[in-house]
Design an enzyme around this catalytic site. Structure first.
Site, PDB file in Angstrom:
ATOM      1  N   ARG A 178     -16.844  -9.619  63.711  1.00  0.00           N
ATOM      2  CA  ARG A 178     -17.968 -10.078  64.539  1.00  0.00           C
ATOM      3  C   ARG A 178     -18.210  -9.136  65.706  1.00  0.00           C
ATOM      4  O   ARG A 178     -19.337  -8.852  66.052  1.00  0.00           O
ATOM      5  CB  ARG A 178     -17.670 -11.494  65.037  1.00  0.00           C
ATOM      6  CG  ARG A 178     -18.692 -12.038  65.996  1.00  0.00           C
ATOM      7  CD  ARG A 178     -18.596 -13.551  66.105  1.00  0.00           C
ATOM      8  NE  ARG A 178     -18.821 -14.183  64.828  1.00  0.00           N
ATOM      9  CZ  ARG A 178     -18.310 -15.381  64.497  1.00  0.00           C
ATOM     10  NH1 ARG A 178     -17.547 -16.029  65.346  1.00  0.00           N
ATOM     11  NH2 ARG A 178     -18.558 -15.895  63.314  1.00  0.00           N
ATOM     12  N   TYR A 179     -17.112  -8.699  66.336  1.00  0.00           N
ATOM     13  CA  TYR A 179     -17.238  -7.779  67.475  1.00  0.00           C
ATOM     14  C   TYR A 179     -16.949  -6.368  66.967  1.00  0.00           C
ATOM     15  O   TYR A 179     -16.048  -6.177  66.151  1.00  0.00           O
ATOM     16  CB  TYR A 179     -16.235  -8.168  68.560  1.00  0.00           C
ATOM     17  CG  TYR A 179     -16.366  -9.615  69.007  1.00  0.00           C
ATOM     18  CD1 TYR A 179     -17.434 -10.010  69.805  1.00  0.00           C
ATOM     19  CD2 TYR A 179     -15.440 -10.573  68.610  1.00  0.00           C
ATOM     20  CE1 TYR A 179     -17.559 -11.327  70.211  1.00  0.00           C
ATOM     21  CE2 TYR A 179     -15.558 -11.901  69.012  1.00  0.00           C
ATOM     22  CZ  TYR A 179     -16.614 -12.268  69.813  1.00  0.00           C
ATOM     23  OH  TYR A 179     -16.739 -13.568  70.209  1.00  0.00           O
ATOM     24  N   ARG A 201     -13.099  -5.025  67.097  1.00  0.00           N
ATOM     25  CA  ARG A 201     -11.930  -5.754  66.618  1.00  0.00           C
ATOM     26  C   ARG A 201     -12.239  -6.622  65.412  1.00  0.00           C
ATOM     27  O   ARG A 201     -13.309  -7.187  65.293  1.00  0.00           O
ATOM     28  CB  ARG A 201     -11.300  -6.596  67.732  1.00  0.00           C
ATOM     29  CG  ARG A 201     -12.245  -7.456  68.525  1.00  0.00           C
ATOM     30  CD  ARG A 201     -11.755  -7.530  69.990  1.00  0.00           C
ATOM     31  NE  ARG A 201     -12.379  -8.617  70.741  1.00  0.00           N
ATOM     32  CZ  ARG A 201     -13.547  -8.503  71.384  1.00  0.00           C
ATOM     33  NH1 ARG A 201     -14.225  -7.366  71.334  1.00  0.00           N
ATOM     34  NH2 ARG A 201     -14.042  -9.518  72.055  1.00  0.00           N
ATOM     35  N   CYS A 217       0.565 -23.011  58.141  1.00  0.00           N
ATOM     36  CA  CYS A 217       0.904 -23.163  59.550  1.00  0.00           C
ATOM     37  C   CYS A 217       2.144 -24.037  59.664  1.00  0.00           C
ATOM     38  O   CYS A 217       2.413 -24.850  58.784  1.00  0.00           O
ATOM     39  CB  CYS A 217      -0.234 -23.829  60.324  1.00  0.00           C
ATOM     40  SG  CYS A 217      -1.590 -22.705  60.675  1.00  0.00           S
ATOM     41  N   CYS A 242      -2.537 -28.764  63.367  1.00  0.00           N
ATOM     42  CA  CYS A 242      -3.173 -29.323  64.556  1.00  0.00           C
ATOM     43  C   CYS A 242      -4.425 -30.093  64.132  1.00  0.00           C
ATOM     44  O   CYS A 242      -5.250 -29.571  63.384  1.00  0.00           O
ATOM     45  CB  CYS A 242      -3.558 -28.195  65.512  1.00  0.00           C
ATOM     46  SG  CYS A 242      -2.229 -27.001  65.731  1.00  0.00           S
ATOM     47  N   CYS A 279      -7.852 -28.428  64.565  1.00  0.00           N
ATOM     48  CA  CYS A 279      -7.942 -27.046  64.076  1.00  0.00           C
ATOM     49  C   CYS A 279      -9.357 -26.659  63.676  1.00  0.00           C
ATOM     50  O   CYS A 279     -10.018 -27.346  62.918  1.00  0.00           O
ATOM     51  CB  CYS A 279      -7.015 -26.847  62.886  1.00  0.00           C
ATOM     52  SG  CYS A 279      -7.135 -25.188  62.211  1.00  0.00           S
ATOM     53  N   ARG A 304      -9.963 -24.083  61.880  1.00  0.00           N
ATOM     54  CA  ARG A 304      -9.927 -23.502  60.533  1.00  0.00           C
ATOM     55  C   ARG A 304      -9.367 -24.468  59.499  1.00  0.00           C
ATOM     56  O   ARG A 304      -8.752 -24.057  58.514  1.00  0.00           O
ATOM     57  CB  ARG A 304      -9.105 -22.207  60.518  1.00  0.00           C
ATOM     58  CG  ARG A 304      -9.696 -21.137  61.344  1.00  0.00           C
ATOM     59  CD  ARG A 304      -9.616 -19.760  60.715  1.00  0.00           C
ATOM     60  NE  ARG A 304     -10.240 -18.833  61.648  1.00  0.00           N
ATOM     61  CZ  ARG A 304      -9.580 -18.192  62.613  1.00  0.00           C
ATOM     62  NH1 ARG A 304      -8.272 -18.289  62.704  1.00  0.00           N
ATOM     63  NH2 ARG A 304     -10.220 -17.417  63.457  1.00  0.00           N
ATOM     64  N   ASP A 314     -13.823 -26.644  69.482  1.00  0.00           N
ATOM     65  CA  ASP A 314     -14.953 -26.283  68.620  1.00  0.00           C
ATOM     66  C   ASP A 314     -15.541 -27.504  67.917  1.00  0.00           C
ATOM     67  O   ASP A 314     -14.870 -28.521  67.748  1.00  0.00           O
ATOM     68  CB  ASP A 314     -14.488 -25.243  67.585  1.00  0.00           C
ATOM     69  CG  ASP A 314     -14.178 -23.901  68.235  1.00  0.00           C
ATOM     70  OD1 ASP A 314     -15.006 -23.439  69.040  1.00  0.00           O
ATOM     71  OD2 ASP A 314     -13.108 -23.327  67.943  1.00  0.00           O
ATOM     72  N   ASP A 324     -16.735 -20.917  72.141  1.00  0.00           N
ATOM     73  CA  ASP A 324     -17.170 -20.115  71.003  1.00  0.00           C
ATOM     74  C   ASP A 324     -18.464 -20.764  70.524  1.00  0.00           C
ATOM     75  O   ASP A 324     -18.467 -21.938  70.146  1.00  0.00           O
ATOM     76  CB  ASP A 324     -16.094 -20.081  69.907  1.00  0.00           C
ATOM     77  CG  ASP A 324     -15.928 -18.684  69.341  1.00  0.00           C
ATOM     78  OD1 ASP A 324     -16.928 -17.937  69.333  1.00  0.00           O
ATOM     79  OD2 ASP A 324     -14.818 -18.339  68.910  1.00  0.00           O
ATOM     80  N   LYS A 381     -18.050 -15.633  71.691  1.00  0.00           N
ATOM     81  CA  LYS A 381     -17.490 -16.401  72.805  1.00  0.00           C
ATOM     82  C   LYS A 381     -18.274 -16.177  74.091  1.00  0.00           C
ATOM     83  O   LYS A 381     -18.671 -15.057  74.388  1.00  0.00           O
ATOM     84  CB  LYS A 381     -16.036 -15.994  73.039  1.00  0.00           C
ATOM     85  CG  LYS A 381     -15.100 -16.370  71.923  1.00  0.00           C
ATOM     86  CD  LYS A 381     -13.679 -15.935  72.271  1.00  0.00           C
ATOM     87  CE  LYS A 381     -12.701 -16.237  71.149  1.00  0.00           C
ATOM     88  NZ  LYS A 381     -12.948 -15.366  69.951  1.00  0.00           N
TER      89      LYS A 381
END
Ligand SMILES: *Cc1c(COP(=O)(O)O)cnc(C)c1O
Ligand code: SF4
Length: 358
Positions: free
Chosen positions: A98-99, A102, A111, A115, A118, A120, A279, A316, A323
């Site tokens: 996206r950037y 990076r 994981c 969480c 989450c 994702r 999010d 975000d 962000k």
């Protein structure tokens, strides 16, 4: 000599996941709702992490983060499976670009704990298929053709749930691209499964310096002596440590909690980096806080703790526009163009500015 299963693998295999085990951690929640939410997004809680929960407290912040909750099943028009449109910005499976400078690599779907907020969930807890040697070759070819990329961020899932061997292969592949200057590893393992931070792992990471580790702790109670010891092993090896927290209703959306979190992180040599606005992901609506609360909480922190303990509050943007940092209003030019600064003691201080600004 027999090769024994590493302790962290045994802890993961022994993690709590069955509805009856989960209910024992949150006995005030209806068993049916726990089972239904766990069927939608599987639960996994390593036992040492589960020991942080006080089952007698219906508002326990640790339980809120990891024990399935009936409210996860509530749909809302503003919530979606991929709120940041990561799939749209994935030229290869598991590579989000996206950037310009990076690239994010989602190296696994696994994981240590799942969480409940989450972002994702669409990939976490499911086996990430096709992340083998052929995929790594494609990733390297992609990176090699893009000299603007200076940083590769390993994420997932949790990159530290890969075996040392597989993680080593990924790191070597990324490091084979000369213009990749730094590597970042986003991980919750040192917090949720500190036994994962073995001497071998630390050596494997150290070998690929400059490599930054970004932890994920949201509540001061997570910084147990075992977790601090895991941070020490990383910091002693010269690996810089940052933390990203998510602002979560009922978990850390009170000034004292964020202050304690920052203080605990700094004691463990971890610099608070981001405080993420939660999010707009399916299943996490009940964790959301108003934007103004986050801004107020960070403003409050600014008056209470050293600058190095203050995370940047970021949102975000829905739709994958990137962000945005939300800074507490701290200074502004007046009608005559002269600036005033809002000081932590409440004073509005006129600032004798120098000419030449735009
Ligand atoms: C958050 C994010 C990054 C990292 O952003 P930083 O501001 O450098 O921490 C990189 N790529 C994607 C797609 C992201 O969402
Ligand atoms: S550790 Fe990160 S990727 Fe894994 S479940 Fe938690 S928020 Fe999601």
């Amino acid at each position: 000599m027999t090769t024994s299963t590493p302790g962290w693998r045994r802890e993961l295999a022994d993690a709590l996941s069955r509805p009856d085990q989960l209910r024992a951690l949150a006995p005030h929640r209806p068993a049916k709702e726990i089972a239904a939410a766990a069927a939608r997004f599987p639960a996994r809680i390593p036992r040492p992490y589960a020991a942080l929960i006080d089952p007698a407290d219906p508002a326990d912040p640790i339980a809120a983060m990891v024990v399935p909750d009936g409210r996860e099943l509530r749909a809302a028009p503003e919530l979606s499976a991929d709120p940041l449109a990561e799939e749209r910005d994935s030229p290869l499976p598991g590579l989000v670009h996206r950037y310009p400078d990076r690239v994010l690599l989602l190296v696994t779907g696994r994981c240590a704990t799942h969480c409940r907020y989450c972002m994702r969930r669409r990939v976490v807890g499911r086996p990430a298929r096709g992340r083998g040697a052929a995929w790594l070759e494609e990733v390297v070819a992609y990176l090699a053709a893009r000299p603007a990329v200076r940083e590769v961020i390993l994420s997932g899932g949790d990159p530290l749930l890969l075996s040392d061997e597989r993680l080593g292969r990924v790191l070597r592949a990324v490091r084979s691209v000369p213009h990749v200057e730094i590597v970042r590893v986003d991980t919750r393992a040192p917090v949720a499964l500190p036994s994962r931070v073995t001497a071998d792992l630390v050596r494997a990471l150290r070998r690929h310096a400059p490599l930054w580790v970004v932890l994920h702790a949201c509540h001061p109670r997570e910084l147990t002596p075992d977790v601090v010891a895991a941070c020490d092993r990383l910091a002693d090896a010269g690996i810089p440590l940052l933390n990203q927290a998510v602002l979560l209703a009922g978990v850390n959306d009170r000034p004292g909690v964020l202050e304690e979190l920052s203080r605990a992180l700094l004691r463990a040599r971890v610099r608070p980096y981001y405080l993420h606005q939660c999010d707009l992901v399916d299943g996490a609506g009940h964790f959301r806080t108003p934007l103004a609360r986050g801004v107020g909480l960070v403003r409050d922190l600014c008056g209470r703790i050293a600058g190095m303990g203050i995370p940047r509050l970021v949102v975000d943007t829905p739709g994958g526009h990137g962000k945005v940092a939300l800074a507490p209003g701290s200074g502004s030019p007046g009608d005559d163009g002269a600036w005033t600064l809002a000081a932590p003691d409440g004073t509005v201080v006129p600032y004798p500015d120098v000419g030449g600004g735009s």
